[in-house]
Design a protein around this motif. Sequence first.
Motif, PDB file in Angstrom:
ATOM      1  N   ALA A  57      33.833 -40.418  71.525  1.00  0.00           N
ATOM      2  CA  ALA A  57      33.525 -40.488  70.232  1.00  0.00           C
ATOM      3  C   ALA A  57      32.528 -40.132  70.484  1.00  0.00           C
ATOM      4  CB  ALA A  57      33.247 -41.631  69.275  1.00  0.00           C
ATOM      5  N   THR A  58      31.302 -40.255  72.132  1.00  0.00           N
ATOM      6  CA  THR A  58      30.108 -39.699  72.391  1.00  0.00           C
ATOM      7  C   THR A  58      30.561 -38.116  72.227  1.00  0.00           C
ATOM      8  OG1 THR A  58      29.929 -41.828  72.985  1.00  0.00           O
ATOM      9  CG2 THR A  58      28.827 -39.954  73.863  1.00  0.00           C
ATOM     10  N   VAL A  59      31.896 -37.490  72.962  1.00  0.00           N
ATOM     11  CA  VAL A  59      32.407 -36.190  73.531  1.00  0.00           C
ATOM     12  C   VAL A  59      32.151 -35.607  71.479  1.00  0.00           C
ATOM     13  CG1 VAL A  59      33.279 -34.517  73.329  1.00  0.00           C
ATOM     14  CG2 VAL A  59      33.889 -36.314  74.517  1.00  0.00           C
ATOM     15  N   ILE A  60      32.607 -36.471  70.887  1.00  0.00           N
ATOM     16  CA  ILE A  60      32.182 -35.552  68.995  1.00  0.00           C
ATOM     17  C   ILE A  60      30.443 -35.593  68.668  1.00  0.00           C
ATOM     18  CG2 ILE A  60      32.701 -36.642  66.672  1.00  0.00           C
ATOM     19  CD1 ILE A  60      35.447 -37.774  67.462  1.00  0.00           C
ATOM     20  N   ALA A  61      30.138 -36.704  69.139  1.00  0.00           N
ATOM     21  CA  ALA A  61      28.674 -36.700  69.070  1.00  0.00           C
ATOM     22  C   ALA A  61      27.815 -35.416  69.268  1.00  0.00           C
ATOM     23  CB  ALA A  61      27.876 -37.957  68.839  1.00  0.00           C
ATOM     24  N   LEU A  62      27.809 -34.972  70.929  1.00  0.00           N
ATOM     25  CA  LEU A  62      27.800 -34.096  71.334  1.00  0.00           C
ATOM     26  C   LEU A  62      28.174 -32.415  70.451  1.00  0.00           C
ATOM     27  CD1 LEU A  62      28.631 -35.142  75.011  1.00  0.00           C
ATOM     28  CD2 LEU A  62      26.328 -34.737  74.629  1.00  0.00           C
ATOM     29  N   VAL A  63      29.491 -32.222  70.515  1.00  0.00           N
ATOM     30  CA  VAL A  63      29.382 -30.960  69.473  1.00  0.00           C
ATOM     31  C   VAL A  63      28.767 -30.663  68.222  1.00  0.00           C
ATOM     32  CG1 VAL A  63      31.680 -30.050  68.556  1.00  0.00           C
ATOM     33  CG2 VAL A  63      31.416 -31.110  70.533  1.00  0.00           C
ATOM     34  N   LEU A  64      28.643 -32.235  67.513  1.00  0.00           N
ATOM     35  CA  LEU A  64      28.024 -32.226  66.048  1.00  0.00           C
ATOM     36  C   LEU A  64      27.042 -32.111  65.927  1.00  0.00           C
ATOM     37  CD1 LEU A  64      30.475 -34.297  63.816  1.00  0.00           C
ATOM     38  CD2 LEU A  64      30.978 -31.216  64.530  1.00  0.00           C
ATOM     39  N   VAL A  65      26.493 -32.693  66.890  1.00  0.00           N
ATOM     40  CA  VAL A  65      24.951 -33.354  66.281  1.00  0.00           C
ATOM     41  C   VAL A  65      23.959 -31.937  66.731  1.00  0.00           C
ATOM     42  CG1 VAL A  65      24.005 -33.232  68.948  1.00  0.00           C
ATOM     43  CG2 VAL A  65      23.363 -35.481  67.447  1.00  0.00           C
ATOM     44  N   ASP A  66      23.994 -29.964  66.410  1.00  0.00           N
ATOM     45  CA  ASP A  66      23.437 -29.626  67.040  1.00  0.00           C
ATOM     46  C   ASP A  66      23.686 -28.698  66.008  1.00  0.00           C
ATOM     47  OD1 ASP A  66      20.781 -30.080  68.663  1.00  0.00           O
ATOM     48  OD2 ASP A  66      22.032 -29.427  69.946  1.00  0.00           O
ATOM     49  N   ARG A  67      25.205 -29.193  64.969  1.00  0.00           N
ATOM     50  CA  ARG A  67      25.642 -28.153  63.986  1.00  0.00           C
ATOM     51  C   ARG A  67      25.541 -28.944  62.877  1.00  0.00           C
ATOM     52  NH1 ARG A  67      31.922 -26.662  66.960  1.00  0.00           N
ATOM     53  NH2 ARG A  67      30.859 -25.823  68.631  1.00  0.00           N
TER      54      ARG A  67
END
Length: 458
Positions: free
Chosen positions: A304-314
């Motif tokens: 789930a942290t990988v998901i955050a890395l992808v989405l947090v700046d989008r």
Amino acid sequence: MQEMEPAVRSRVKRGFLWRVSLIAGLGGLLYGFDMGIIAAALIYVRSTFALSTQMEEAVVSVVLVGAMLGAISGGMIADRIGRRATLVCGGAIFVLGSVLAPWSPNVGALIFARGLLGIAIGFTSVTAPVYVSELAPPQSRGMLIGLYQFALTLGIALADLTGYWLAGQHAWRLMFGIGAVPAVFFLLMVMTVPESPRWLYAQNRIDEAEAVLKTYTDQAGALLLLEDIRVSLLTTMERRWSVLWSPAVRGSLLTAVGFTVLQQVTGINTIIYYGPRIFSLAGIASDKSAIFATFLVAIMNVLATVIALVLVDRVGRKPLLYVGVGGMTISLFVLSYAFHNEANLASSLGLVATACLMVYITCFAFSMGPIAWILASEVFPLRVRGRGIAAASLGSGISNFIVSLTFLSLINAAGNAMTFAIYGVFCILTLVFVRFVVPETKGRELESISSKPAAVAP
């Protein structure tokens, strides 16, 4: 400070920034490992030293006392001797604590060694996000800072896997000792990274700052970035703690400290530290099975942290927080209800608890986990950023200490159902805080965020 021009963005060498961020993130991996390994090791430490409930809580929570001391001193040290040098100091203390812990002849020696590890955690948790934020361009700053949280979750998962692997031998000393391997690697690697150009410029070491900038952009880009740094440093670096309470900084302090405290009182580290005990309460009798269930939860944390890395700046910080904290709230109340109806669920309680905790930690990992430290590294003006991050880490450490020191006692006094319901109530308070206090910082320059910290979007 103006937004970074597109031409400069295109000239930034992404490989360099990723390398530096990954090396700094190794501090997060050590943080996660040294925090997470106690979940499995505590089962066998308890029997080796015949620990009472209060001594169990002390062995777990002493790391947090050290982390608070490290956070307080780490911010000051980072402002005085530099971000890189502070990370080197943290790495050396990680090595020392990792060597002493497995050789502990009694519980007092183990507590001392884990206190040292806590100091190292405090140093790196204060310094690594600041270091990366001062190197990263705004369009990718959230993801690069978030790598620290990703590494932390990976460290927790590796700790749980190590505990599961060694559970059959009851080898708690080896569980602690394995932590020396990444500690030495971190110390060696952090010696290869440059100092923060913003910090160098603030110390009037302008030629060195320019040289660092040229390692990841060209001459023209370095000059433009150097000018941005010059403008942002027109005000003097503050070394007084009292400045954090000044009207210009108070809003940033409320945002950063308030959010990091809420991150802890929603109960996340009860799972990290006491996961096997929670699963035991839910009816999973085997120690090894309880450790394995904790490992499964930790894997969800990493993914789930990988998901955050992808989405947090989008998609931004706040949309992720609304979804994540909402999911945490629901899962905690479902878990509370399950414990309340324990007699009716019988053997199914273990499955329900595992499902609830997997949902809970997944929602935490793509929201509060990385975003707490992204916000803390973004909202403060540069002149007080070291002090500000230290204050946020201190608030996190104090609240984490209170939660970890009281969890087993709260379970004994209030019961399983009420304990998790209390954490659910704190999740509701977090949603209110996000709505009315937390600003949206996606894509904004650091100095524009800190100049208007109270600009709160829905």
